[in-house]
Design a protein around this motif. Structure first.
Motif, PDB file in Angstrom:
ATOM      1  N   ALA A 101       0.827  -1.218   0.000  1.00 22.70           N
ATOM      2  CA  ALA A 101       0.000   0.000   0.000  1.00 22.70           C
ATOM      3  C   ALA A 101       0.854   1.258   0.000  1.00 22.70           C
ATOM      4  O   ALA A 101       0.448   2.301   0.496  1.00 22.70           O
ATOM      5  N   HIS A 102       2.059   1.160  -0.568  1.00 20.77           N
ATOM      6  CA  HIS A 102       2.925   2.323  -0.735  1.00 20.77           C
ATOM      7  C   HIS A 102       2.607   2.982  -2.072  1.00 20.77           C
ATOM      8  O   HIS A 102       1.725   2.535  -2.813  1.00 20.77           O
ATOM      9  N   ALA A 103       3.325   4.050  -2.395  1.00 21.39           N
ATOM     10  CA  ALA A 103       3.150   4.736  -3.670  1.00 21.39           C
ATOM     11  C   ALA A 103       4.467   4.711  -4.429  1.00 21.39           C
ATOM     12  O   ALA A 103       5.549   4.718  -3.820  1.00 21.39           O
ATOM     13  N   GLY A 104       4.391   4.684  -5.756  1.00 18.81           N
ATOM     14  CA  GLY A 104       5.601   4.671  -6.578  1.00 18.81           C
ATOM     15  C   GLY A 104       5.334   5.256  -7.941  1.00 18.81           C
ATOM     16  O   GLY A 104       4.195   5.282  -8.413  1.00 18.81           O
ATOM     17  N   CYS A 105       6.385   5.746  -8.575  1.00 20.22           N
ATOM     18  CA  CYS A 105       6.293   6.232  -9.953  1.00 20.22           C
ATOM     19  C   CYS A 105       7.693   6.260 -10.554  1.00 20.22           C
ATOM     20  O   CYS A 105       8.696   6.182  -9.840  1.00 20.22           O
ATOM     21  N   CYS A 106       7.753   6.365 -11.871  1.00 15.61           N
ATOM     22  CA  CYS A 106       9.036   6.470 -12.554  1.00 15.61           C
ATOM     23  C   CYS A 106       9.434   7.929 -12.677  1.00 15.61           C
ATOM     24  O   CYS A 106       8.596   8.825 -12.751  1.00 15.61           O
ATOM     25  N   VAL A 107      10.752   8.163 -12.696  1.00  7.96           N
ATOM     26  CA  VAL A 107      11.325   9.490 -12.974  1.00  7.96           C
ATOM     27  C   VAL A 107      12.484   9.236 -13.931  1.00  7.96           C
ATOM     28  O   VAL A 107      13.602   8.940 -13.505  1.00  7.96           O
ATOM     29  N   GLY A 108      12.212   9.334 -15.236  1.00  7.71           N
ATOM     30  CA  GLY A 108      13.228   8.976 -16.213  1.00  7.71           C
ATOM     31  C   GLY A 108      13.546   7.492 -16.133  1.00  7.71           C
ATOM     32  O   GLY A 108      12.663   6.643 -16.218  1.00  7.71           O
ATOM     33  N   GLU A 109      14.823   7.164 -15.925  1.00  2.17           N
ATOM     34  CA  GLU A 109      15.252   5.776 -15.804  1.00  2.17           C
ATOM     35  C   GLU A 109      15.323   5.327 -14.349  1.00  2.17           C
ATOM     36  O   GLU A 109      16.004   4.354 -14.026  1.00  2.17           O
ATOM     37  N   LYS A 110      14.642   6.027 -13.474  1.00  2.00           N
ATOM     38  CA  LYS A 110      14.628   5.693 -12.055  1.00  2.00           C
ATOM     39  C   LYS A 110      13.193   5.464 -11.594  1.00  2.00           C
ATOM     40  O   LYS A 110      12.246   5.857 -12.271  1.00  2.00           O
ATOM     41  N   MET A 111      13.042   4.820 -10.413  1.00  2.00           N
ATOM     42  CA  MET A 111      11.734   4.676  -9.805  1.00  2.00           C
ATOM     43  C   MET A 111      11.806   5.141  -8.354  1.00  2.00           C
ATOM     44  O   MET A 111      12.767   4.833  -7.647  1.00  2.00           O
ATOM     45  N   VAL A 112      10.791   5.903  -7.931  1.00  3.93           N
ATOM     46  CA  VAL A 112      10.699   6.398  -6.559  1.00  3.93           C
ATOM     47  C   VAL A 112       9.553   5.685  -5.862  1.00  3.93           C
ATOM     48  O   VAL A 112       8.475   5.510  -6.445  1.00  3.93           O
ATOM     49  N   ILE A 113       9.775   5.256  -4.620  1.00  2.80           N
ATOM     50  CA  ILE A 113       8.676   4.761  -3.792  1.00  2.80           C
ATOM     51  C   ILE A 113       8.662   5.553  -2.488  1.00  2.80           C
ATOM     52  O   ILE A 113       9.690   6.079  -2.056  1.00  2.80           O
ATOM     53  N   HIS A 114       7.476   5.624  -1.885  1.00  7.46           N
ATOM     54  CA  HIS A 114       7.340   6.357  -0.622  1.00  7.46           C
ATOM     55  C   HIS A 114       6.260   5.716   0.227  1.00  7.46           C
ATOM     56  O   HIS A 114       5.206   5.322  -0.261  1.00  7.46           O
ATOM     57  N   GLY A 115       6.545   5.623   1.550  1.00  8.23           N
ATOM     58  CA  GLY A 115       5.533   5.227   2.511  1.00  8.23           C
ATOM     59  C   GLY A 115       5.072   3.793   2.396  1.00  8.23           C
ATOM     60  O   GLY A 115       5.811   2.904   1.978  1.00  8.23           O
ATOM     61  N   GLY A 116       3.818   3.556   2.812  1.00  2.00           N
ATOM     62  CA  GLY A 116       3.240   2.222   2.821  1.00  2.00           C
ATOM     63  C   GLY A 116       3.113   1.669   4.229  1.00  2.00           C
ATOM     64  O   GLY A 116       3.341   2.366   5.229  1.00  2.00           O
ATOM     65  N   ILE A 117       2.741   0.382   4.328  1.00  2.58           N
ATOM     66  CA  ILE A 117       2.541  -0.300   5.599  1.00  2.58           C
ATOM     67  C   ILE A 117       3.606  -1.381   5.756  1.00  2.58           C
ATOM     68  O   ILE A 117       3.776  -2.227   4.873  1.00  2.58           O
TER      69      ILE A 117
END
Length: 450
Positions: free
Chosen positions: A223-239
């Motif tokens: 239940a975290h959040a994620g998205c791509c930024v160019g050739e990278k991926m960011v995730i944040h938070g969750g349980i």
């Protein structure tokens, strides 16, 4: 007076490509003002080729290429200046429920992943009736020739184990999946890459590969959040594994064409409070928008944060919106909504639920250009005067989807068409279902009305 005349003469004698280059550096308001100074500049700005280049600049080349392909398939001509104006001012969407050919469709689910890659929709996993997780992968073609009937194919791709609440992002023509929760409540922290191949005959193949990311991986979560930024991926938070909500931020750096990757945690002076069920959306360059989610005290948020991964010190900035005198100026608090980057670099927010599990069916659009126009070094950016311009609630035509949360949405290459699938919806609860949960298996096509 003579000096002013000479300056004007010098400007008007500039070569056409120099004028084109100068205009291309200006914001739209300045371009339109510049075009009113003389006939030559007015002619330059009236060029269809010029406005196509401005659309590429402001919408992205991928969106323009997608528009060219879709308009060519429909034998339509694009008038780029008119299109630019329509995208900037659009205020409504149309919704159409899509059917599966011969009644073949994935079973209803929520907290799955849905991505558009290589003119295909890829659906994986999720939770379903009885609290069970799913491990199936489904693909359907939505490129040129798509006639609102989905030809779903279940792919045996050797994919990740069953889970829900994972993040899955598109990087180039690949999928990158992280984490999730199985039906025993076990949180995962594995990283997978999916390779999709779709040819002109609509033959589709997908293979998943577990990435070796070394010992420095994010802690297990769902239940975290994620998205791509160019050739990278960011995730944040969750349980996490203890059921607590997290507020950490991690960056995945892919190398060697996705054959290897490394994670590292981003430590910032200020971070959004811990949460789950929120969204991260890339808005161009090195910038990401975070919206909503549920906090540790089960409170539901509608706050906005801007994250910049560029520079030596990546930072989070809270975007403070004052809507006290404007009752419906932005979406109310929600968790389990979707946030999709669409044509024009705007973010489409749909659905979700509040702290009382009241589900929503509203569409909102966020215009990040209002944020990007303001420069600040503060960790809180006050947008009191800009809140009205930043958010817009959209009108809806066609078949309005049922109120839902924990669905998934993604946009096609042009960003004009958005696919929305599944989630938990309101309705009578069956004995076989978990209390208060009813899963949906409908797919909707949402189009920006330009």
């Amino acid at each position: 007076m003579a000096e002013a005349k000479n300056i004007k003469s010098c400007i008007t004698r500039l070569a056409h490509d120099h004028i084109f280059y100068i205009l291309h550096l200006l914001p739209i308001e300045s371009i339109l003002s510049f075009s009113m100074t003389c006939k030559r500049f007015r002619t330059a700005v009236s060029s269809d080729g010029f406005w196509q280049s401005i659309c590429r600049r402001d919408f992205g080349s991928s969106s323009v290429d997608g528009l060219l392909a879709s308009y060519a398939a429909e034998c339509r001509i694009i008038h780029w200046k008119q299109l630019y104006q329509q995208v900037s001012q659009f205020g409504s969407v149309s919704c159409v429920r899509l059917a599966g050919k011969d009644g073949i469709s994935p079973i209803p689910r929520a907290s799955h992943s849905l991505n558009c890659v290589a003119d295909c929709l890829v659906l994986f996993g999720g939770g379903c009736e009885g609290g069970r997780h799913l491990d199936d992968t489904w693909i359907t073609h939505t490129g040129n020739g798509f006639q609102h009937v989905l030809l779903w194919q279940q792919i045996n791709s050797g994919g990740p184990t069953g889970r829900f609440g994972q993040s899955c992002s598109v990087i180039g023509d690949r999928l990158v999946l992280f984490g999730g929760i199985n039906d025993k409540g076990k949180r995962q922290n594995d990283t997978w890459i999916g390779h999709v191949i779709c040819n002109e005959k609509q033959a589709i193949n997908l293979s998943w590969e577990l990435l070796d990311v070394g010992p420095n991986a994010p802690p297990p979560r769902g239940a975290h959040a994620g998205c791509c930024v160019g050739e990278k991926m960011v995730i944040h938070g969750g349980i996490d594994i203890d059921g607590s909500r997290l507020n950490d931020t991690w960056l995945l750096d892919l190398r060697d064409g996705g054959r290897s990757a490394t994670w590292h945690e981003i430590i910032a002076l200020v971070s959004p409070p811990a949460r789950s069920g929120h969204t991260l959306t890339w808005i161009g360059g090195t910038l990401v928008i975070l919206f909503g989610g549920r906090g540790n005290g089960y409170e539901v948020h509608n706050d906005l944060w801007l994250f910049n991964i560029g520079g030596e010190y990546p930072e989070w900035v809270k975007l403070v919106c004052d809507t006290s005198n404007v009752p419906v100026a932005m979406p109310d608090p929600r968790v389990g909504h979707s946030a999709t980057l669409i044509l024009g670099g705007q973010v489409l927010i749909y659905g979700g639920e509040d702290s009382q599990m009241h589900r929503k069916d509203d569409f909102w659009v966020l215009d990040p250009s209002v944020i990007l126009a303001i420069r600040t070094r503060s960790h809180a950016l006050n947008l009191k005067r800009s809140s009205r311009k930043m958010w817009k609630r959209l009108k809806i035509e066609g078949h309005l989807p049922s109120r839902r949360s924990f669905h998934r949405a993604c946009a096609n290459q042009s960003g004009q068409s958005i696919y929305l699938y599944g989630g938990m919806v309101d309705g009578p609860t069956q004995l076989a279902e978990a209390v208060g949960l009813r899963f949906d298996g409908d797919m909707y096509l949402v189009k920006l009305l330009l």
